[in-house]
Scaffold this active site. Structure first.
Site, short mmCIF file in Angstrom:
data_model
loop_
_atom_site.label_atom_id
_atom_site.label_comp_id
_atom_site.label_asym_id
_atom_site.label_seq_id
_atom_site.Cartn_x
_atom_site.Cartn_y
_atom_site.Cartn_z
N CYS A 81 97.75 43.02 -6.61
CA CYS A 81 96.31 43.21 -6.41
C CYS A 81 96.02 43.46 -4.92
O CYS A 81 96.50 44.42 -4.35
CB CYS A 81 95.52 42.05 -6.99
SG CYS A 81 93.76 42.41 -7.18
N HIS A 182 96.69 42.68 -12.17
CA HIS A 182 97.23 41.31 -12.23
C HIS A 182 98.24 41.23 -13.37
O HIS A 182 97.85 41.02 -14.52
CB HIS A 182 96.11 40.30 -12.46
CG HIS A 182 95.23 40.08 -11.27
ND1 HIS A 182 95.58 39.25 -10.24
CD2 HIS A 182 94.03 40.60 -10.95
CE1 HIS A 182 94.63 39.26 -9.33
NE2 HIS A 182 93.67 40.07 -9.73
N GLU A 184 100.15 38.87 -14.08
CA GLU A 184 100.12 37.51 -14.64
C GLU A 184 98.99 37.33 -15.65
O GLU A 184 98.99 36.35 -16.40
CB GLU A 184 100.03 36.48 -13.51
CG GLU A 184 98.66 36.32 -12.86
CD GLU A 184 98.31 37.39 -11.84
OE1 GLU A 184 97.23 37.26 -11.22
OE2 GLU A 184 99.09 38.35 -11.65
#
Length: 201
Positions: A81, A182, A184
């Site tokens: 990011c 992102h 994750e």
């Protein structure tokens, strides 16, 4: 087991990044300690927030030199990011600031009717990369951003998303890579990308 140092400079969702890397089998250290970053097999630069403030914190902690040194020695480095944006030479965000300069190019505002760009976006994969192995021709990832990286070399772009304009969503040059989204928070494909990064380390 590969050790991944998640650089802690006080900005970014470090805990969720840590958990995602643990999920794919890495030993993770969230740290601002220079020696711990030097000892790791791979380095991750996370980030949420404004580019100038992030670079100020990184520089004050002397982490800019550590990250550059690791990159120059061939250690896999991944920016996530805002962390991807920090890998470039400069950003026009707010008052503007110089970046880490690991990738040629700059960061400017995303040209879209409504900002920030928040949500899932299809990323078309333009060239082969170990980072995206097994993901096919495209994959969906979760993005949150108002600025985008504009690499000077088209060959550094692995994948592009589209929101108002087509933008670089995955970049890679040798051992230095970045993702605008992102991973994750990007379910199966995001975890697969992180697993590929750990495997390379």
């Amino acid at each position: 087991m590969s050790t991944v140092a998640v650089v802690d400079y006080g900005m970014g969702n470090r805990r969720s990044v840590e958990k995602a890397f643990e999920h794919v089998g890495a030993e993770v250290r969230v740290t601002g300690d220079h020696a711990a970053i030097q000892d790791a097999d791979a380095v991750v630069v996370p980030g949420v927030g404004a580019f100038p403030e992030a670079m100020r914190r990184i520089s004050e902690a002397g982490l800019d030199d550590v990250i550059r040194e690791r990159a120059s020695h061939g250690t896999p480095v991944l920016g996530i990011c805002l962390g991807m944006q920090l890998l470039f030479e400069a950003s026009a965000e707010h008052e503007g600031a110089a970046g880490l300069g690991l990738l040629p190019g700059e960061v400017t505002a995303l040209e879209a009717p409504k900002l920030p760009h928040i949500g899932w976006n299809r990323v078309a994969l333009e060239r082969p990369s170990g980072l995206t192995a097994g993901l096919g021709e495209a994959a969906a990832f979760y993005h949150v951003h108002s600025f985008v990286c504009r690499p000077r070399e088209d060959g550094d772009v692995v994948g592009r998303g589209e929101y108002g304009e087509r933008f670089a969503s995955i970049v890679e040059r040798a051992n230095v890579a970045g993702v605008q989204f992102h991973p994750e928070k990007s379910s199966r494909d995001g975890l697969a990308l992180l697993a590929n990064f750990v495997a390379a380390a």
